[in-house]
Design a protein around this motif. Structure first.
Motif, PDB file in Angstrom:
ATOM      1  N   LEU A  13       7.284 -11.186 -14.850  1.00  0.00           N
ATOM      2  CA  LEU A  13       7.453 -12.632 -14.653  1.00  0.00           C
ATOM      3  C   LEU A  13       6.168 -13.399 -14.953  1.00  0.00           C
ATOM      4  O   LEU A  13       5.593 -14.064 -14.101  1.00  0.00           O
ATOM      5  CB  LEU A  13       7.935 -12.944 -13.232  1.00  0.00           C
ATOM      6  CG  LEU A  13       9.371 -12.556 -12.893  1.00  0.00           C
ATOM      7  CD1 LEU A  13       9.724 -12.995 -11.482  1.00  0.00           C
ATOM      8  CD2 LEU A  13      10.352 -13.138 -13.881  1.00  0.00           C
ATOM      9  N   THR A  14       5.690 -13.273 -16.180  1.00  0.00           N
ATOM     10  CA  THR A  14       4.527 -14.027 -16.638  1.00  0.00           C
ATOM     11  C   THR A  14       4.927 -14.826 -17.872  1.00  0.00           C
ATOM     12  O   THR A  14       6.031 -14.682 -18.397  1.00  0.00           O
ATOM     13  CB  THR A  14       3.363 -13.088 -16.999  1.00  0.00           C
ATOM     14  OG1 THR A  14       3.727 -12.320 -18.157  1.00  0.00           O
ATOM     15  CG2 THR A  14       3.035 -12.153 -15.845  1.00  0.00           C
ATOM     16  N   TYR A  41      11.325 -19.455 -13.236  1.00  0.00           N
ATOM     17  CA  TYR A  41      11.356 -18.015 -13.038  1.00  0.00           C
ATOM     18  C   TYR A  41      10.026 -17.369 -12.657  1.00  0.00           C
ATOM     19  O   TYR A  41      10.016 -16.259 -12.134  1.00  0.00           O
ATOM     20  CB  TYR A  41      11.867 -17.332 -14.319  1.00  0.00           C
ATOM     21  CG  TYR A  41      13.282 -17.693 -14.678  1.00  0.00           C
ATOM     22  CD1 TYR A  41      14.362 -16.961 -14.201  1.00  0.00           C
ATOM     23  CD2 TYR A  41      13.545 -18.791 -15.498  1.00  0.00           C
ATOM     24  CE1 TYR A  41      15.662 -17.306 -14.526  1.00  0.00           C
ATOM     25  CE2 TYR A  41      14.840 -19.140 -15.838  1.00  0.00           C
ATOM     26  CZ  TYR A  41      15.900 -18.395 -15.345  1.00  0.00           C
ATOM     27  OH  TYR A  41      17.194 -18.745 -15.665  1.00  0.00           O
ATOM     28  N   THR A  42       8.900 -18.010 -12.969  1.00  0.00           N
ATOM     29  CA  THR A  42       7.603 -17.399 -12.705  1.00  0.00           C
ATOM     30  C   THR A  42       6.900 -18.122 -11.556  1.00  0.00           C
ATOM     31  O   THR A  42       7.288 -19.229 -11.176  1.00  0.00           O
ATOM     32  CB  THR A  42       6.701 -17.455 -13.959  1.00  0.00           C
ATOM     33  OG1 THR A  42       6.209 -18.791 -14.120  1.00  0.00           O
ATOM     34  CG2 THR A  42       7.460 -17.021 -15.209  1.00  0.00           C
ATOM     35  N   LEU A  98       9.807 -21.664 -17.668  1.00  0.00           N
ATOM     36  CA  LEU A  98       8.892 -20.755 -16.977  1.00  0.00           C
ATOM     37  C   LEU A  98       8.736 -21.127 -15.507  1.00  0.00           C
ATOM     38  O   LEU A  98       8.601 -20.248 -14.638  1.00  0.00           O
ATOM     39  CB  LEU A  98       7.533 -20.761 -17.672  1.00  0.00           C
ATOM     40  CG  LEU A  98       7.502 -20.186 -19.093  1.00  0.00           C
ATOM     41  CD1 LEU A  98       6.123 -20.329 -19.709  1.00  0.00           C
ATOM     42  CD2 LEU A  98       7.954 -18.738 -19.111  1.00  0.00           C
ATOM     43  N   THR A 134      11.989  -7.469  -9.892  1.00  0.00           N
ATOM     44  CA  THR A 134      10.612  -7.964  -9.929  1.00  0.00           C
ATOM     45  C   THR A 134       9.722  -7.280  -8.906  1.00  0.00           C
ATOM     46  O   THR A 134       8.711  -7.822  -8.504  1.00  0.00           O
ATOM     47  CB  THR A 134      10.593  -9.484  -9.709  1.00  0.00           C
ATOM     48  OG1 THR A 134      11.216  -9.784  -8.463  1.00  0.00           O
ATOM     49  CG2 THR A 134      11.329 -10.193 -10.828  1.00  0.00           C
TER      50      THR A 134
END
Length: 399
Positions: A94-95, A336-337, A333, A121
């Motif tokens: 998750l980057t 999710y991150t 992003l 994750t």
């Protein structure tokens, strides 16, 4: 240390009996924020908490929910009407490097080809991730390259790198930087790479791209990894270590380059990203997706996954060249991150996504030589045993 066949199989057997949900709990979905006597910016603090599960906002369809799509899907990859989506378990970090994959999830590109992606994750070391992949508790593992892949393949486990997410590019910019504490730079204690001899250097993996890049940079200055004291830190902890001068140098990966150099103003670039790129070699793979037995034995499903992934790549490149487009990518992003800071997205160097998903397999020989020297593998194997781009080539013809 290299695993024996018996030890590797025992690890796989134990993990295979453990449900993924139990593994998430045992590995810990979160990591504690390191204690520091120096205040760290809100951006750094927000990034030191791991995400235990992906929870898109109410305006975004979760990846594991199949919903109708108005977009046309090629017959070769679409599920027949009424057929249930195939669920694929993918472990990623998750980057921002996962941008294309997360875009494909968020924009329904996997749904369009009849795939539901279940993101796992948990914090796993490479050996754990590869063990789960071999035991078919995971279908895909994303992240940096590791000697665990070689050891798994040598034990006869079907594992292949099928696509690379990020590579070093000619316009690499400041995506990676070797930074030194500003106090040591300003005082003249660290002025060149040669000044790192005998000093502590922070790296973020035990044998990934950062280690290979550092090795190559040191070699240009007549040093080796044995000439410095390597300390492994999590990427979010490197800016604080530089701010406190706890290390003489630290390998920074975006967005931590921006945090350390621009927001905290805690470090200066001893080796800029472009110099790292030239030392390491254009095309060096940084993050890859590795498929396990299930996908390697189900070619239509594997190809369908890569069709959706390549559509995510195309969507990324259609937008990354302008500010408005970057904001669209950032919106995905942020869903999710752990990176939620709009200012960071505006300042950082964007990830060098591999447009065609390929890399020169000769780089795998360089990685293996590093792992052998570090004692992480016993012997090198042909690169062809580690990578298979035929699935990607077939997918590319359908995009």
């Amino acid at each position: 240390m290299v695993m024996t066949r018996r030890a590797w199989l025992r690890a796989v057997a134990g993990l295979a009996l453990m449900p993924v949900s139990a593994l998430l709990a045992s590995c810990g979905g979160q990591q504690t924020t390191p204690t520091s006597t120096t205040p760290v910016s809100a951006a750094t603090a927000s990034m030191t908490t791991r995400v235990a599960a992906v929870t898109p906002s109410s305006t975004t369809t979760p990846a594991n929910v199949a919903t109708p799509s108005s977009r046309a899907t090629p017959a070769s990859t679409a599920k027949p009407a009424g057929q249930q989506a195939s669920t694929i378990k993918a472990r990623i970090a998750l980057t921002a490097s996962d941008a294309a994959l997360l875009i494909a999830i968020d924009k329904g590109m996997f749904r369009d080809v009849g795939i539901s992606v279940d993101l796992v994750t948990a914090t796993l070391d490479p050996g754990q991730a590869i063990s789960l992949l071999g035991a078919q508790q995971l279908d895909i593992v994303g992240g940096g390259l590791s000697g665990a892949l070689v050891n798994g393949v040598k034990q006869g486990v079907p594992l292949k790198i099928t696509v690379t997410e990020t590579v070093i590019t000619a316009n690499f910019g400041g995506y990676h930087v070797i930074g030194v504490p500003k106090s040591l730079s300003d005082s003249g204690q660290i002025r060149s790479v040669e000044d790192l001899r005998g000093k502590t250097v922070a790296l973020v993996t035990s044998g990934g791209g950062d280690v290979l890049e550092m090795k190559k940079v040191l070699e240009q200055h007549h040093l080796t990894l044995k000439d410095v004291q390597v300390q492994t830190l999590r990427a979010p902890d490197v800016p604080a270590a530089l701010q406190n001068a706890a290390v003489a140098a630290g390998f920074l990966i975006e967005p931590y380059v921006t945090i350390a150099l621009k927001q905290l103003k805690a470090a200066t670039a001893l080796v800029p990203g472009q110099d790292i790129a030239q030392a390491s070699g254009i095309g060096l793979p940084l993050n890859v997706l590795t498929f396990g037995p299930r996908l390697l034995n189900d070619r239509p499903l594997a190809v369908a996954f890569l069709v959706a992934y390549l559509r995510g790549v195309a969507w990324y490149f259609e937008r990354v060249g302008n500010d408005a487009g970057k904001q669209e990518i950032a919106a995905v992003l942020k869903q999710y991150t752990p990176l939620k800071d709009d200012q960071l997205y505006a300042q950082m160097t964007w990830p060098p996504i591999a447009r065609d998903g390929r890399f020169a397999t000769s780089f795998l020989d360089e990685y293996q030589a590093l792992w052998r020297d570090l004692g992480q593998i016993q012997a090198m194997i042909p690169a062809s045993d580690l990578v298979d781009f035929s699935y990607l080539d077939e997918a590319a013809r359908q995009v």
